[in-house]
Design a protein around this motif. Structure first.
Motif, PDB file in Angstrom:
ATOM      1  N   PHE A  97       0.842  -1.187   0.000  1.00 44.43           N
ATOM      2  CA  PHE A  97       0.000   0.000   0.000  1.00 44.43           C
ATOM      3  C   PHE A  97       0.881   1.242   0.000  1.00 44.43           C
ATOM      4  O   PHE A  97       2.078   1.184   0.267  1.00 44.43           O
ATOM      5  CB  PHE A  97      -0.924   0.024   1.223  1.00 44.43           C
ATOM      6  N   CYS A  98       0.288   2.388  -0.326  1.00 42.83           N
ATOM      7  CA  CYS A  98       1.059   3.625  -0.323  1.00 42.83           C
ATOM      8  C   CYS A  98       0.421   4.644   0.619  1.00 42.83           C
ATOM      9  O   CYS A  98      -0.715   4.466   1.075  1.00 42.83           O
ATOM     10  CB  CYS A  98       1.175   4.203  -1.736  1.00 42.83           C
ATOM     11  N   LEU A  99       1.168   5.698   0.916  1.00 38.57           N
ATOM     12  CA  LEU A  99       0.694   6.797   1.747  1.00 38.57           C
ATOM     13  C   LEU A  99       0.472   8.014   0.865  1.00 38.57           C
ATOM     14  O   LEU A  99       1.322   8.354   0.037  1.00 38.57           O
ATOM     15  CB  LEU A  99       1.719   7.137   2.825  1.00 38.57           C
ATOM     16  N   ALA A 100      -0.671   8.666   1.052  1.00 40.17           N
ATOM     17  CA  ALA A 100      -1.009   9.856   0.271  1.00 40.17           C
ATOM     18  C   ALA A 100      -0.950  11.083   1.180  1.00 40.17           C
ATOM     19  O   ALA A 100      -1.512  11.080   2.277  1.00 40.17           O
ATOM     20  CB  ALA A 100      -2.394   9.709  -0.344  1.00 40.17           C
ATOM     21  N   PHE A 101      -0.263  12.129   0.697  1.00 39.55           N
ATOM     22  CA  PHE A 101      -0.107  13.364   1.467  1.00 39.55           C
ATOM     23  C   PHE A 101      -0.680  14.537   0.690  1.00 39.55           C
ATOM     24  O   PHE A 101      -0.482  14.637  -0.530  1.00 39.55           O
ATOM     25  CB  PHE A 101       1.369  13.627   1.780  1.00 39.55           C
ATOM     26  N   ASN A 102      -1.380  15.413   1.390  1.00 39.61           N
ATOM     27  CA  ASN A 102      -1.969  16.594   0.770  1.00 39.61           C
ATOM     28  C   ASN A 102      -0.975  17.748   0.753  1.00 39.61           C
ATOM     29  O   ASN A 102      -0.091  17.847   1.614  1.00 39.61           O
ATOM     30  CB  ASN A 102      -3.218  17.019   1.537  1.00 39.61           C
ATOM     31  N   THR A 103      -1.135  18.616  -0.216  1.00 36.48           N
ATOM     32  CA  THR A 103      -0.308  19.811  -0.325  1.00 36.48           C
ATOM     33  C   THR A 103      -1.213  21.016  -0.507  1.00 36.48           C
ATOM     34  O   THR A 103      -2.384  20.887  -0.862  1.00 36.48           O
ATOM     35  CB  THR A 103       0.670  19.705  -1.501  1.00 36.48           C
ATOM     36  N   ALA A 104      -0.641  22.213  -0.279  1.00 31.36           N
ATOM     37  CA  ALA A 104      -1.379  23.464  -0.440  1.00 31.36           C
ATOM     38  C   ALA A 104      -0.845  24.219  -1.652  1.00 31.36           C
ATOM     39  O   ALA A 104       0.343  24.089  -2.005  1.00 31.36           O
ATOM     40  CB  ALA A 104      -1.248  24.312   0.822  1.00 31.36           C
ATOM     41  N   PRO A 105      -1.669  25.029  -2.324  1.00 32.05           N
ATOM     42  CA  PRO A 105      -1.223  25.744  -3.529  1.00 32.05           C
ATOM     43  C   PRO A 105       0.032  26.583  -3.305  1.00 32.05           C
ATOM     44  O   PRO A 105       0.910  26.625  -4.173  1.00 32.05           O
ATOM     45  CB  PRO A 105      -2.429  26.625  -3.868  1.00 32.05           C
ATOM     46  N   ALA A 106       0.126  27.221  -2.143  1.00 30.78           N
ATOM     47  CA  ALA A 106       1.261  28.119  -1.911  1.00 30.78           C
ATOM     48  C   ALA A 106       2.594  27.378  -1.918  1.00 30.78           C
ATOM     49  O   ALA A 106       3.643  27.963  -2.221  1.00 30.78           O
ATOM     50  CB  ALA A 106       1.078  28.844  -0.578  1.00 30.78           C
ATOM     51  N   GLN A 107       2.574  26.101  -1.589  1.00 25.81           N
ATOM     52  CA  GLN A 107       3.828  25.363  -1.508  1.00 25.81           C
ATOM     53  C   GLN A 107       4.511  25.237  -2.859  1.00 25.81           C
ATOM     54  O   GLN A 107       5.732  25.116  -2.940  1.00 25.81           O
ATOM     55  CB  GLN A 107       3.581  23.974  -0.897  1.00 25.81           C
ATOM     56  N   TYR A 108       3.729  25.225  -3.935  1.00 26.74           N
ATOM     57  CA  TYR A 108       4.310  25.049  -5.263  1.00 26.74           C
ATOM     58  C   TYR A 108       4.973  26.323  -5.777  1.00 26.74           C
ATOM     59  O   TYR A 108       5.615  26.319  -6.825  1.00 26.74           O
ATOM     60  CB  TYR A 108       3.238  24.558  -6.242  1.00 26.74           C
ATOM     61  N   LEU A 109       4.792  27.420  -5.042  1.00 27.73           N
ATOM     62  CA  LEU A 109       5.481  28.667  -5.383  1.00 27.73           C
ATOM     63  C   LEU A 109       6.809  28.795  -4.658  1.00 27.73           C
ATOM     64  O   LEU A 109       7.560  29.740  -4.891  1.00 27.73           O
ATOM     65  CB  LEU A 109       4.582  29.863  -5.027  1.00 27.73           C
ATOM     66  N   ASP A 110       7.099  27.866  -3.766  1.00 24.63           N
ATOM     67  CA  ASP A 110       8.322  27.875  -2.963  1.00 24.63           C
ATOM     68  C   ASP A 110       9.340  26.954  -3.611  1.00 24.63           C
ATOM     69  O   ASP A 110       9.117  25.740  -3.753  1.00 24.63           O
ATOM     70  CB  ASP A 110       7.997  27.418  -1.545  1.00 24.63           C
ATOM     71  N   ALA A 111      10.461  27.473  -4.008  1.00 23.22           N
ATOM     72  CA  ALA A 111      11.487  26.688  -4.697  1.00 23.22           C
ATOM     73  C   ALA A 111      12.074  25.595  -3.820  1.00 23.22           C
ATOM     74  O   ALA A 111      12.626  24.607  -4.326  1.00 23.22           O
ATOM     75  CB  ALA A 111      12.604  27.613  -5.188  1.00 23.22           C
ATOM     76  N   GLU A 112      11.967  25.731  -2.491  1.00 23.13           N
ATOM     77  CA  GLU A 112      12.544  24.749  -1.590  1.00 23.13           C
ATOM     78  C   GLU A 112      11.578  23.587  -1.298  1.00 23.13           C
ATOM     79  O   GLU A 112      11.972  22.597  -0.678  1.00 23.13           O
ATOM     80  CB  GLU A 112      12.925  25.419  -0.256  1.00 23.13           C
ATOM     81  N   PHE A 113      10.348  23.721  -1.727  1.00 23.64           N
ATOM     82  CA  PHE A 113       9.336  22.727  -1.336  1.00 23.64           C
ATOM     83  C   PHE A 113       9.668  21.328  -1.850  1.00 23.64           C
ATOM     84  O   PHE A 113       9.720  20.365  -1.072  1.00 23.64           O
ATOM     85  CB  PHE A 113       7.964  23.166  -1.852  1.00 23.64           C
ATOM     86  N   VAL A 114       9.902  21.179  -3.131  1.00 24.97           N
ATOM     87  CA  VAL A 114      10.144  19.851  -3.697  1.00 24.97           C
ATOM     88  C   VAL A 114      11.411  19.215  -3.138  1.00 24.97           C
ATOM     89  O   VAL A 114      11.389  18.050  -2.716  1.00 24.97           O
ATOM     90  CB  VAL A 114      10.164  19.914  -5.233  1.00 24.97           C
ATOM     91  N   PRO A 115      12.558  19.923  -3.096  1.00 30.28           N
ATOM     92  CA  PRO A 115      13.756  19.299  -2.494  1.00 30.28           C
ATOM     93  C   PRO A 115      13.540  18.874  -1.039  1.00 30.28           C
ATOM     94  O   PRO A 115      13.996  17.799  -0.629  1.00 30.28           O
ATOM     95  CB  PRO A 115      14.817  20.410  -2.604  1.00 30.28           C
ATOM     96  N   ASP A 116      12.848  19.710  -0.254  1.00 32.72           N
ATOM     97  CA  ASP A 116      12.603  19.348   1.148  1.00 32.72           C
ATOM     98  C   ASP A 116      11.725  18.098   1.245  1.00 32.72           C
ATOM     99  O   ASP A 116      11.959  17.204   2.078  1.00 32.72           O
ATOM    100  CB  ASP A 116      11.923  20.504   1.881  1.00 32.72           C
ATOM    101  N   LEU A 117      10.690  18.032   0.414  1.00 33.17           N
ATOM    102  CA  LEU A 117       9.783  16.884   0.443  1.00 33.17           C
ATOM    103  C   LEU A 117      10.518  15.599   0.057  1.00 33.17           C
ATOM    104  O   LEU A 117      10.374  14.561   0.726  1.00 33.17           O
ATOM    105  CB  LEU A 117       8.613  17.138  -0.504  1.00 33.17           C
ATOM    106  N   LEU A 118      11.314  15.664  -1.009  1.00 30.84           N
ATOM    107  CA  LEU A 118      12.048  14.472  -1.446  1.00 30.84           C
ATOM    108  C   LEU A 118      13.070  14.035  -0.402  1.00 30.84           C
ATOM    109  O   LEU A 118      13.284  12.833  -0.191  1.00 30.84           O
ATOM    110  CB  LEU A 118      12.732  14.744  -2.785  1.00 30.84           C
ATOM    111  N   GLU A 119      13.681  14.982   0.272  1.00 33.06           N
ATOM    112  CA  GLU A 119      14.649  14.645   1.322  1.00 33.06           C
ATOM    113  C   GLU A 119      13.943  13.959   2.490  1.00 33.06           C
ATOM    114  O   GLU A 119      14.471  12.996   3.070  1.00 33.06           O
ATOM    115  CB  GLU A 119      15.361  15.908   1.799  1.00 33.06           C
TER     116      GLU A 119
END
Length: 537
Positions: A97-119
């Motif tokens: 099974f997998c885990l699903a996480f919600n995100t907010a629109p503002a997070q996609y405007l933050d350049a650090e969001f994706v690297p932090d999430l993947l880390e």
């Protein structure tokens, strides 16, 4: 982030600093709500929902938590903390099974969001393919370049993507195809109106077909009743989420639920159950079915049919769509069939029946079924036609030869008899006195009357004792009075018919005149006795 189902009033005077302190104290925790494979009831995934249980403020509504996190710039840290907590906890649970996480629109405007999430995902050790990020249409289309690039980066890293609350935003098919989504989630507002709105059912069915046609999983959110789950499954939606199965629960309860329901095991490639695919499957089955298939609309006009039924009716062309049964069937010859179809259409229960067709000379078994939609509105009548011409022909030939068969039995030197499973004789051949007996009771009484008085009781006793033993052939001999008054010896033999459980279901026997055989046996015995008497000592 998804706010879940809490409806408490916002606690007053909560500040950003209170949230920051709560994150450090471990008051923020993940609640897990299962996504369920509707048919089997097994767990496909868990959606992770934010919960804050404060010692000072009590249960803080998730919407308030997200608002505070946005104000204080803590949303990325909060998301990563939630990922770390949930993914680390389930890492050693049953796989699949997998885990699903919600995100907010503002997070996609933050350049650090994706690297932090993947880390954060790498830190937990959970495979990226078991992590799913849920985004809304507003998240990705508010900023056409930055947000979409962030989503593509997550997908390239191996994470799965889900388009949340589908149908409530302003997306188009072009936009839907722009990004590599694995899943779309039908908004709960559509799902919860399934039972009351035919329009909603058509919308949900269309969304399911759209997602499957694009090779995406389709999840129905907000499923609250068994009827909603049944309708979704009927429409081809295989995954649901909602209080019908479970509310969001803490990690220990989620683990118990997983062990109770099990993990859905995907068997090979995903099966395409889209309306487009099912239409082609039905057309193939209609075309290749070895029986006649037809569907009549509410006016008893042909809505669909296959070539087999056209052959049965002797129709040389396939252009019968929209043609009524009164035009296809002879109103005189097929009056019974027409009346049956009309009765079924009007709600009566009519059992399958045999019908003849003079044009082809065929005989057919016709089964008819009234078909209703989910609102119990009449759709039409389904018809299944089976060609039984050969069977009817054989039956008629047997009937024509019945008299010959009866005469052959009566003229045979072997007289037949039969008994039921309890040993009660229920058939016996004609009496040897030549009298005509109209009933079996009269014939049986005549046989008993002709038995030698000394043999009657011994015969009955031998038959009773034999049936109390394990099933095996029966044989006995007795005397009967023949026409003219002489006594003749008869031999009766019978074999049991045994079912799969070894129980006798019937006996079949033959009575034979063995008087000559016994006379010869007595002569042989007499000669043997004479030889022994004359042999020197």
């Amino acid at each position: 982030m998804n706010a879940g189902a809490d409806h408490l009033e916002d606690p007053p005077a909560i500040r950003v600093s209170d949230l920051a302190d709560a994150m450090h104290r471990g008051e923020i925790w993940p609640a897990l709500q299962p996504l369920i494979h509707i048919e089997s009831g097994a767990v496909v995934a868990f959606e992770v929902l934010l919960r804050w249980t404060s010692q000072r403020f009590g249960a803080v509504p998730p919407q308030r938590v997200v608002q505070l996190a946005l104000e204080g710039g803590l949303l990325n840290a909060l998301t990563c903390q939630l990922i770390t907590q949930a993914a680390s906890a389930v890492r050693d649970w049953d796989d699949g099974f997998c885990l699903a996480f919600n995100t907010a629109p503002a997070q996609y405007l933050d350049a650090e969001f994706v690297p932090d999430l993947l880390e954060a995902v790498r830190f937990t050790g959970l495979p990226p393919c078991r992590v799913k990020i849920e985004v809304t249409e507003d998240d990705i289309f508010a900023d056409a370049s930055g947000a979409q690039e962030a989503v593509r980066t997550l997908k390239a890293a191996g994470l799965r993507l889900s388009l949340d609350d589908f149908g409530t935003g302003h997306s188009s098919l072009t936009r839907l195809q722009m990004l590599p989504f694995d899943e779309i989630k039908i908004d709960a507002s559509f799902v919860q109106a399934l039972e009351s709105s035919a329009g909603n059912r058509r919308i949900v069915s269309a969304v399911i077909g759209l997602g499957q046609s694009l090779d995406m999983n389709v999840v129905a959110e907000g499923v609250e009743t068994a009827e909603q789950a049944r309708l979704l499954l009927q429409m081809g939606c295989t995954i649901g989420q909602g209080y019908h199965w479970s509310p969001p629960v803490a990690l220990p309860q989620a683990l118990a639920l997983l062990r109770q329901r099990g993990v859905w095991s995907r068997r090979g490639e995903k099966i395409d159950t889209s309306p487009f695919q099912r239409l082609h499957q039905l057309e193939a089955m209609y075309r290749e079915a070895p029986v006649g298939l037809c569907f009549l609309d509410a006016s008893l006009r042909v809505a669909s049919t296959n070539r087999v039924i056209l052959q049965y009716l002797g129709i040389g062309h396939a252009n019968v769509l929209g043609v009524g049964i009164m035009e296809l069937l002879d109103p005189v010859e097929n009056a019974d069939l027409i009346a049956a179809l009309q009765a079924v259409r009007d709600g009566q229960i009519v059992p399958p029946a045999e019908y003849r067709h003079s044009r082809t000379g065929g005989a057919f078994l016709v089964s008819h079924q009234r078909v209703l939609d989910s609102e119990q509105m009449l759709l039409g009548v389904s018809v299944v036609v089976l060609d039984i011409s050969e069977r009817v022909k054989v039956v008629e030939e047997l009937r024509a030869n019945a008299e010959h068969y009866r005469q052959a039995i009566e003229l045979s030197p072997y007289l037949a008899w039969a008994a039921d499973s309890e040993g009660v004789v229920d058939f016996i051949g004609p009496s040897i006195d030549g009298a005509t007996h109209t009933t079996f009771a009269e014939r049986h009484a005549a046989w008993v009357a002709q038995l030698h008085p000394e043999d009657l009781h011994s015969l009955q006793r031998a038959w009773q004792e034999h049936r109390e033993k394990p099933p095996e052939p029966f044989q006995t001999e007795f005397r009967m009075r023949w026409p003219g008054g002489q006594w003749r010896w008869m031999r009766s033999r019978a074999n049991p018919m045994v079912n799969a459980q070894g129980q006798v279901t019937r006996w079949f026997g033959i009575i034979t005149d063995v008087s000559r055989e016994r006379a010869l046996g007595e002569q042989v015995q007499h000669l043997q006795d004479e030889v022994r008497r004359l042999r020197p000592p």
